[in-house]
Design a protein around this motif. Structure first.
Motif, PDB file in Angstrom:
ATOM      1  N   ILE A 163       0.870  -1.179   0.000  1.00  0.00           N
ATOM      2  CA  ILE A 163       0.000   0.000   0.000  1.00  0.00           C
ATOM      3  C   ILE A 163       0.904   1.225   0.000  1.00  0.00           C
ATOM      4  O   ILE A 163       1.807   1.338   0.837  1.00  0.00           O
ATOM      5  CB  ILE A 163      -0.921   0.020   1.234  1.00  0.00           C
ATOM      6  N   ILE A 164       0.672   2.130  -0.942  1.00  0.00           N
ATOM      7  CA  ILE A 164       1.413   3.396  -0.998  1.00  0.00           C
ATOM      8  C   ILE A 164       0.406   4.526  -0.845  1.00  0.00           C
ATOM      9  O   ILE A 164      -0.519   4.674  -1.659  1.00  0.00           O
ATOM     10  CB  ILE A 164       2.194   3.549  -2.310  1.00  0.00           C
ATOM     11  N   ASN A 165       0.562   5.315   0.201  1.00  0.00           N
ATOM     12  CA  ASN A 165      -0.319   6.443   0.457  1.00  0.00           C
ATOM     13  C   ASN A 165       0.287   7.731  -0.104  1.00  0.00           C
ATOM     14  O   ASN A 165       1.488   7.974   0.050  1.00  0.00           O
ATOM     15  CB  ASN A 165      -0.548   6.616   1.962  1.00  0.00           C
ATOM     16  N   ALA A 196       1.927   0.008   8.472  1.00  0.00           N
ATOM     17  CA  ALA A 196       3.201  -0.642   8.192  1.00  0.00           C
ATOM     18  C   ALA A 196       3.579  -1.599   9.314  1.00  0.00           C
ATOM     19  O   ALA A 196       4.074  -2.712   9.070  1.00  0.00           O
ATOM     20  CB  ALA A 196       4.295   0.407   7.990  1.00  0.00           C
ATOM     21  N   LEU A 197       3.339  -1.177  10.540  1.00  0.00           N
ATOM     22  CA  LEU A 197       3.651  -2.032  11.687  1.00  0.00           C
ATOM     23  C   LEU A 197       2.728  -3.254  11.718  1.00  0.00           C
ATOM     24  O   LEU A 197       3.191  -4.395  11.865  1.00  0.00           O
ATOM     25  CB  LEU A 197       3.512  -1.232  12.974  1.00  0.00           C
ATOM     26  N   ASP A 198       1.429  -3.024  11.564  1.00  0.00           N
ATOM     27  CA  ASP A 198       0.466  -4.125  11.648  1.00  0.00           C
ATOM     28  C   ASP A 198       0.567  -5.091  10.475  1.00  0.00           C
ATOM     29  O   ASP A 198       0.136  -6.244  10.574  1.00  0.00           O
ATOM     30  CB  ASP A 198      -0.958  -3.568  11.728  1.00  0.00           C
ATOM     31  N   GLY A 199       1.120  -4.619   9.354  1.00  0.00           N
ATOM     32  CA  GLY A 199       1.207  -5.477   8.175  1.00  0.00           C
ATOM     33  C   GLY A 199       2.388  -6.416   8.160  1.00  0.00           C
ATOM     34  O   GLY A 199       2.439  -7.340   7.333  1.00  0.00           O
ATOM     35  N   ILE A 204       2.682  -7.418   4.274  1.00  0.00           N
ATOM     36  CA  ILE A 204       2.039  -6.232   3.718  1.00  0.00           C
ATOM     37  C   ILE A 204       2.939  -5.039   4.017  1.00  0.00           C
ATOM     38  O   ILE A 204       3.131  -4.658   5.175  1.00  0.00           O
ATOM     39  CB  ILE A 204       0.637  -6.006   4.312  1.00  0.00           C
ATOM     40  N   ALA A 205       3.522  -4.478   2.979  1.00  0.00           N
ATOM     41  CA  ALA A 205       4.415  -3.328   3.107  1.00  0.00           C
ATOM     42  C   ALA A 205       3.615  -2.052   2.854  1.00  0.00           C
ATOM     43  O   ALA A 205       2.872  -1.960   1.873  1.00  0.00           O
ATOM     44  CB  ALA A 205       5.561  -3.433   2.106  1.00  0.00           C
ATOM     45  N   VAL A 206       3.752  -1.086   3.736  1.00  0.00           N
ATOM     46  CA  VAL A 206       2.986   0.162   3.628  1.00  0.00           C
ATOM     47  C   VAL A 206       3.945   1.341   3.660  1.00  0.00           C
ATOM     48  O   VAL A 206       4.838   1.401   4.521  1.00  0.00           O
ATOM     49  CB  VAL A 206       1.955   0.286   4.759  1.00  0.00           C
ATOM     50  N   SER A 207       3.778   2.250   2.730  1.00  0.00           N
ATOM     51  CA  SER A 207       4.684   3.387   2.637  1.00  0.00           C
ATOM     52  C   SER A 207       3.915   4.635   2.212  1.00  0.00           C
ATOM     53  O   SER A 207       2.711   4.596   1.951  1.00  0.00           O
ATOM     54  CB  SER A 207       5.806   3.085   1.641  1.00  0.00           C
TER      55      SER A 207
END
Length: 276
Positions: A163-165, A196-199, A204-207
């Protein structure tokens, strides 16, 4: 090339969302285009399919419609067009159901849909309805899409995704008269860190990408004159939106074991760093 990878791009009918969608499609991604205006999404899809670069016509699915009746078999490379308002939970649920029905999995959500709100309005004159609209779109909409993507990425096989915000440099520094936009972008940074922490246990990578003055319809006024912190109005430089799109693609195509947690991409000479 990235054949087989599936992305959802919100706010894909114009500006940064359109540029990122076209960049991903050109790299072989399967892409679902979503936004509130079907005609703008279809324009994006037409740009992707013109010149023989993509086969098939875009498939248009309204949130209240079934994902398909089995009478058509669109090309795997044709973008999927799904009209949706990201601030509405039912629209978001229908969007991700359509993506799952068409593609079977999800590898990337680019959480891009957003609105600046009424420009030039002092905070003491800002209507609550205007504040709420920005919060519902920029923050609640990003959360709803991230939640739906998270659920699908957690359950699919192989597990995981990215996920990229779209944070904006307003996640760091405000412009004058921008309280709703700035507040939501600061909040989006917190959401990015929490996701990002929960993924981590589910690959699941979140940035977040923070963008400054990409040349779009939304920033057209910057080139003629924008209100500065000292009360003066001055033109500001912009950068080509394709430079943003290439950065998003780079972040998206990293292996899930690597993550660009935060990236800042801005017009080099814009008044942001230091005192302007």
């Amino acid at each position: 090339m990235s054949e087989g990878r599936v992305a959802v791009v919100t706010g894909a009918g114009s500006g940064i969302g359109r540029a990122v969608a076209l960049e991903l499609l050109g790299a072989g991604w399967s892409v679902a285009l979503t936004g509130r205006r079907t005609e703008r999404l279809e324009e994006t899809a037409a740009l992707a399919t013109s010149g023989g670069t993509r086969e098939g016509a875009p498939e248009d699915i309204a949130p209240e419609s079934a994902p398909g009746d089995g009478t058509e078999s669109p090309s795997a490379n044709a973008p999927l067009v799904v009209r949706a308002d990201v601030s509405r939970p039912d629209d978001v649920a229908a969007l991700f159901a359509a993506v799952r029905e068409r593609f079977g999995r999800l590898d990337l959500l680019f959480n891009n849909a957003g609105t600046f709100g009424p420009g030039g309005v002092p905070v003491e004159d800002l209507a609550y309805e205007a504040w709420r609209h920005v919060v519902d779109t920029n923050l609640n909409g990003a959360f709803l899409c991230a939640q739906a993507a998270y659920r699908q990425m957690k359950e699919q096989d192989p597990q995981g995704g990215r996920i990229i915000n779209n944070g904006s440099i307003s996640a760091h520094t405000p412009r004058p008269h921008s309280a709703p936009y700035t507040a939501t972008k600061h909040a989006l940074t917190g959401l990015t860190k929490a996701l990002a922490l929960d993924g981590r246990p589910y690959r699941i990578a979140v940035s977040q990408i923070d963008i400054g003055n990409a040349a779009t319809d939304m920033t057209a006024r910057m080139q003629t004159g924008a209100l500065q912190a000292n009360g003066q109005t001055a033109p500001e430089p912009v950068m080509d939106v394709s430079d943003v799109a290439r950065t998003v693609r780079h972040m998206a195509e990293l292996p899930l074991e690597a993550n660009v947690q935060f990236a800042t991409v801005l017009a080099t000479a814009m008044p942001y760093v230091g005192r302007g």
